[in-house]
Design a protein around this motif. Structure first.
Motif, mmCIF file in Angstrom:
data_model
loop_
_atom_site.group_PDB
_atom_site.id
_atom_site.type_symbol
_atom_site.label_atom_id
_atom_site.label_comp_id
_atom_site.label_asym_id
_atom_site.label_seq_id
_atom_site.Cartn_x
_atom_site.Cartn_y
_atom_site.Cartn_z
ATOM 1 N N ASP A 152 0.893 -1.031 -0.167
ATOM 2 C CA ASP A 152 -0.026 -0.027 0.058
ATOM 3 C C ASP A 152 0.966 1.444 -0.102
ATOM 4 O O ASP A 152 2.119 1.273 0.618
ATOM 5 C CB ASP A 152 -1.110 0.089 1.234
ATOM 6 C CG ASP A 152 -1.709 -1.308 1.333
ATOM 7 O OD1 ASP A 152 -1.827 -1.918 0.493
ATOM 8 O OD2 ASP A 152 -2.018 -1.522 2.694
ATOM 9 N N HIS A 155 -1.488 6.848 -1.409
ATOM 10 C CA HIS A 155 -2.330 7.164 -2.259
ATOM 11 C C HIS A 155 -3.518 5.935 -2.413
ATOM 12 O O HIS A 155 -4.533 6.012 -3.414
ATOM 13 C CB HIS A 155 -1.616 7.253 -3.619
ATOM 14 C CG HIS A 155 -1.007 8.386 -3.661
ATOM 15 N ND1 HIS A 155 -1.360 9.545 -3.999
ATOM 16 C CD2 HIS A 155 0.393 8.598 -3.525
ATOM 17 C CE1 HIS A 155 -0.474 10.664 -4.118
ATOM 18 N NE2 HIS A 155 0.505 10.067 -3.684
ATOM 19 N N GLY A 156 -3.325 4.781 -1.529
ATOM 20 C CA GLY A 156 -4.088 3.926 -1.695
ATOM 21 C C GLY A 156 -3.662 2.401 -1.496
ATOM 22 O O GLY A 156 -2.435 2.226 -1.336
ATOM 23 N N ASN A 158 -2.727 -1.508 -2.381
ATOM 24 C CA ASN A 158 -2.357 -2.429 -3.533
ATOM 25 C C ASN A 158 -2.165 -1.601 -4.862
ATOM 26 O O ASN A 158 -2.028 -2.274 -6.055
ATOM 27 C CB ASN A 158 -3.579 -3.495 -3.732
ATOM 28 C CG ASN A 158 -4.066 -4.221 -2.727
ATOM 29 O OD1 ASN A 158 -3.041 -4.617 -1.673
ATOM 30 N ND2 ASN A 158 -5.194 -4.599 -2.619
ATOM 31 N N LEU A 159 -1.399 -0.513 -4.543
ATOM 32 C CA LEU A 159 -1.288 0.357 -5.828
ATOM 33 C C LEU A 159 0.225 -0.167 -6.524
ATOM 34 O O LEU A 159 0.529 0.131 -7.808
ATOM 35 C CB LEU A 159 -1.339 1.576 -5.644
ATOM 36 C CG LEU A 159 -2.827 2.255 -5.351
ATOM 37 C CD1 LEU A 159 -2.782 3.675 -4.884
ATOM 38 C CD2 LEU A 159 -3.750 1.782 -6.321
ATOM 39 N N LYS A 347 -9.573 0.246 -11.048
ATOM 40 C CA LYS A 347 -8.818 -0.262 -12.175
ATOM 41 C C LYS A 347 -9.628 -0.656 -13.344
ATOM 42 O O LYS A 347 -8.930 -0.671 -14.391
ATOM 43 C CB LYS A 347 -7.842 -1.539 -11.674
ATOM 44 C CG LYS A 347 -7.043 -0.926 -10.497
ATOM 45 C CD LYS A 347 -5.806 -1.810 -10.463
ATOM 46 C CE LYS A 347 -5.021 -1.988 -9.080
ATOM 47 N NZ LYS A 347 -5.908 -2.508 -7.817
#
Ligand code: ADP
Ligand code: ZN
Length: 384
Positions: A152, A155-156, A158-159, A347
């Motif tokens: 993580d 910014h979020g 699992n990016l 996504k």
């Protein structure tokens, strides 16, 4: 000897192995299957280490060849460990220990450990083998299968990550005995999702089998009746196996999520937006529970399924202790505009066009892929 169910993944037979009391089996199969390495490194967290690490350590140790080492690394538990920082710390540990290409990482834990260790494995020395030993229901039925690794950032979630497949995935259902109830429900959301899009008979098993599933998870609480415990356990095993087998099938067809794998996002287009606003107070599966209901409502609103689908889904989620509506406080944190805005960064979207998996009936998704849905329709359902 334990009764083991095996499931192929990406055309590799036996890649997924499911059963009870699997510790002995894991140690021997793992050292036999991933045997051309000098180092095994078990990575786990502070919650799991006192419960399972020493047993696994001793068993693996007993199978080592003369030139092989077994190392362990214990991380703080919780989502904060899925960070760039923790990844660097593990890498520095491996480098300090003179680990090279011939190292096998062993992820013992839930989705946090699995995603992180998989990511480390995929970039250490340009990629080393790893195995998954999921200890949560969610990791067993979902995150350990499919090779998605991630950390993580601010910014979020699992990016940043890779696709990197484990050599083996061992699901020891006995681990679930110590898993907190809320974490069981968290995993059940993915089980319910999976059968809602793929398998009505299994969904009916969930509708009718709550007591059996619960007692199989609790294990020896009802020792008086060994036959009943056996029956309950095979029931849980068949549910977890069916769920894992469906995910394995989807991943085998569409490893990198170019099409079919998008189906697994049922409940997640809306669920992830909720999670972005309600995490960490709300768990992933709890947000997905509301996401499933609202995406089923969207399916009904657009004329693709009957209202009965919504009520069965709600009832089933509630049966497994999942939330089916928001409390006042959470509702306050979920303005329609913000939720719609968060959904923009999904996504799966194609540009501005939102794409959501819709249901045709319980056990089958519309068109077997996400459908283009207008913002107006989503706003209508969410503002009810
Ligand atoms: P998930 O798989 O849902 O992503 P996490 O990796 O965040 O779950 O794990 C949730 C919490 O449950 C962590 O604090 C972890 O240490 C703990 N945990 C995982 N497996 C078990 C288990 N079998 N028994 C007890 N606690 C566990
Ligand atoms: Zn999910």
């Amino acid at each position: 000897i334990a009764n083991i169910t095996t499931i192929p993944l990406l055309n590799i037979p036996n890649l997924i192995q499911i059963g009870y009391q699997l510790m002995d089996h894991i140690a021997s199969d793992l050292t036999r299957n991933v045997n051309n390495v000098s180092n095994y490194v078990i990575i786990t967290d502070t919650q799991l280490a006192p419960l399972y690490l020493s047993t696994l350590y001793k068993l693996i140790q007993s199978h080592l060849k003369l030139n092989q080492r077994l190392l362990t690394r214990i991380l703080p538990c919780g989502e904060q460990s899925k960070s760039r920082n923790t990844k660097a710390q593990i890498e520095d540990f491996l480098l300090n220990q003179k680990c090279t290409r011939d190292t096998c990482l062993i992820a013992l834990g839930g989705g946090v450990i699995g995603d992180l260790v998989g990511f480390v494995a995929s970039t250490f020395m340009r990629g080393v083998p790893f195995v998954q030993i999921p200890t949560t229901l969610l990791a067993m039925v979902d995150s350990s299968i499919g090779g998605k690794t991630a950390i993580d950032t601010a910014h979020g979630k699992n990016l940043i990550g890779t696709f990197w497949q484990p050599k083996r995935i061992y699901m020891n259902l006995s681990f679930l005995e110590t898993l907190p109830k809320r974490e069981i429900a968290n995993g059940m959301a993915e089980v319910i999702k999976t059968f809602a899009i793929s398998n009505e008979p299994e969904f009916i098993k969930l509708e009718n089998g709550k007591n059996q599933i619960e007692s199989a998870i609790l294990g020896f609480s009802d020792q008086s009746d060994a036959t009943k415990l056996d029956a309950d356990r095979s029931m849980l095993m068949s549910v977890v196996s069916a769920c894992a087998a469906y995910k394995a099938y989807i991943v085998t067809e569409d490893e990198k999520e170019d099409g079919l794998r998008g189906l697994l996002n049922f409940g997640h287009s809306i669920g992830h937006a909720y999670e972005a606003h309600l995490s960490p107070e709300w768990l992933h599966g709890e947000c997905v529970s509301l996401g499933l209901i609202h995406e089923a409502e969207l399916s009904y609103y657009l004329g693709h399924c009957s209202s009965n689908v919504i009520s069965r889904l709600k009832k089933c989620l509630q049966l497994y202790d999942l939330p089916i509506k928001f409390d006042e406080k959470s509702k306050h944190r979920l303005g329609l505009a913000q939720v719609m805005d968060t959904m923009k960064v999904d996504k799966k979207n194609k540009g501005d066009q939102k794409r959501i998996v819709l249901l045709k009936k319980v056990g089958s998704a519309l068109d077997n892929k996400p459908t283009d849905v207008s913002d107006v329709a989503i706003e209508h359902v969410l503002s009810k």
